[in-house]
Enzyme design. Structure first.
Site, mmCIF file in Angstrom:
data_model
loop_
_atom_site.group_PDB
_atom_site.id
_atom_site.type_symbol
_atom_site.label_atom_id
_atom_site.label_comp_id
_atom_site.label_asym_id
_atom_site.label_seq_id
_atom_site.Cartn_x
_atom_site.Cartn_y
_atom_site.Cartn_z
ATOM 1 N N LYS A 1 0.837 -1.210 0.000
ATOM 2 C CA LYS A 1 0.000 0.000 0.000
ATOM 3 C C LYS A 1 0.873 1.262 0.000
ATOM 4 C CE LYS A 1 -3.348 2.817 0.446
ATOM 5 N NZ LYS A 1 -4.338 3.016 -0.604
ATOM 6 N N CYS B 1 -3.811 10.823 1.026
ATOM 7 C CA CYS B 1 -3.110 9.544 0.779
ATOM 8 C C CYS B 1 -1.696 9.774 0.257
ATOM 9 C CB CYS B 1 -3.895 8.725 -0.238
ATOM 10 S SG CYS B 1 -5.614 8.537 0.212
#
Ligand code: SAJ
Length: 401
Positions: free
Chosen positions: A201, A255
């Site tokens: 991720k 993010c």
């Protein structure tokens, strides 16, 4: 099967809704009573196309219910924020407290999954915490890390069609988590271990950050030598193995502007390129603000009056209303703080009202301004025609001139 989603935010709520639509009984938990109330009333508290209709359907047929505390379930999902604290160090306290909340409900055979973006080792840390409080559950529950990958604005499609990485603490946990996600994910569910999934991720978002940094660095060099960076990138991308992303006024959102720090703060010696990409992208926003300030000074010297400046866009990327970590908002604030009473018109067509900025319609601002600054590449801005009588600072390639 019954699943408990801890966190009803931008990812937790849509995932809970999709799972409910595919037949899972869901209790969605949020510590914010307003979120719980809205969800139970079928009102979406986030902006996501098509999602509210789906929420109404699953609330109405009793498949999804929201509450402020968890309930006994078969599977528990931690989908809470992981911001940073201090000098960009990851703060996993929300994952910890969500885990503590579900601890009393865990029983043999249950599945516990972390979806929140987390530093490497978080899943093992949480497993240790669970087993130290509930030693009788050791090797009796399934624990996995399964990061989300959806792009805000396209969540309904991506939640179902994107491939996913499923990292269990052991093979049985991976398999159990795959079985859960297999109920609604049509993309491939790639099995791995939890550390690799955590790093995967962080890698995805750091990779994108580095690629954008390359484009932003190029844009600054091109500006110095008088080359149109948009044309340059377009030409370089004609090479079969080159694919450069687009420069902008910096990198925002919760993010890409955050996750690379989860690597660089843990590995400060090794993560040199990843840290540098963050620096380049942060610097790009300061560089843009300085360009605007210089253009304003030049205008004043040449015209003996202060300019009217239109700041076009506040959102962190095109066609959304999300201002989190937005470089455009940062630039507008910086320019306003130094503007010496010049008239600054702030434009954000995706927002009706803002508590700090007085917003102006984009056509009106474009018409009135002496200096036009394109910060976010919203589609309506593309209709505006290039005007030689205005100073145009196009940081996001709206006019590509
Ligand atoms: N940006 C550029 N140039 C580009 C592309 C983006 O300057 O060529 C800027 C945008 O304007 C924005 C920032 O980058 O400020 C981030 O936007 P984005 O569209 O790249 O990504 P996010 O933050 O909306 O979503 C990302 C996605 N990750 C990747 O593409 C690797 C998404 O798939 C993730 O699920 C999401 O982060 C997340 O939640 O982690």
């Amino acid at each position: 099967m019954k699943a408990c989603f801890m966190g009803l935010g931008y990812i937790g709520l849509p995932t809970a809704i999709i799972a409910a639509k595919h037949g899972v009984d869901i209790v969605g938990v949020d510590i914010n009573p307003q979120v719980v109330e809205m969800t139970n009333a079928g009102k979406l508290h986030i902006i996501e196309p098509g999602m509210e209709e789906m929420l109404q359907e699953v609330v109405k047929n009793g498949k999804l219910r929201a509450a402020t505390s968890p309930e006994t379930s078969d599977a528990y999902f931690m989908v809470v924020p992981t911001p940073f604290k201090g000098d960009h160090e990851p703060d996993i306290s929300y994952v910890e407290s969500a885990t503590r909340m579900v601890l009393p409900f865990l029983k043999e055979g249950d599945l516990y999954v972390i979806e929140s973006t987390s530093p490497v080792g978080t899943t093992d840390k949480m497993a240790e915490m669970i087993f130290s409080e509930r030693p009788e559950l050791k090797d009796k529950i399934y624990i996995a890390y399964c990061p989300e990958r959806v792009l805000p604005g396209n969540v309904i499609y991506e939640l179902v069609h994107n491939d996913r990485v499923i990292g269990g603490r052991n093979e049985a946990s991976t398999k159990k988590a795959q079985d859960f996600y297999g109920q609604f994910v049509q993309g491939t569910l790639h099995p791995t271990n939890c550390k690799t999934a955590e790093m995967c991720k962080l890698t995805e978002n750091s990779c994108r950050d580095s690629q954008i940094a390359f484009a932003n660095e190029l844009s600054i060099i091109c500006d110095k030598v008088g080359i149109n960076v948009w044309e340059l990138i377009n030409l370089a991308n004609k090479h079969p193995r080159v694919n450069i992303l687009q420069p902008g006024c910096g990198v925002g959102g919760h993010c890409i502007a955050v996750d690379p720090y989860f690597i660089s703060s843990e590995f400060p010696k090794e993560a040199r390129m990843i840290a540098m990409a963050r620096e380049v992208n942060n610097y790009k926003a300061d560089w843009c603000a300085e360009k605007v300030q210089n253009a304003m000074l030049r205008f004043e010297l040449e015209n003996k009056r202060k300019p009217v400046v239109a700041m076009m866009g506040l959102a962190f990327k095109p066609n959304i209303d999300d201002l989190r970590e937005s470089p455009a908002k940062y630039i507008v604030t910086k320019v306003m703080q130094s503007c010496n009473n010049a008239s600054i018109l702030v434009v954000e067509p995706n927002i009706q009202e803002h508590k700090v900025f007085k917003l102006t319609n984009y056509k009106e601002a474009y018409e009135k301004a002496d200096i036009v600054v394109f910060l976010t590449g919203h589609t309506p801005f593309k209709e505006l025609e290039w005007r030689a009588d205005k100073v145009i600072l196009d940081f996001c390639g709206i006019m590509k001139k």
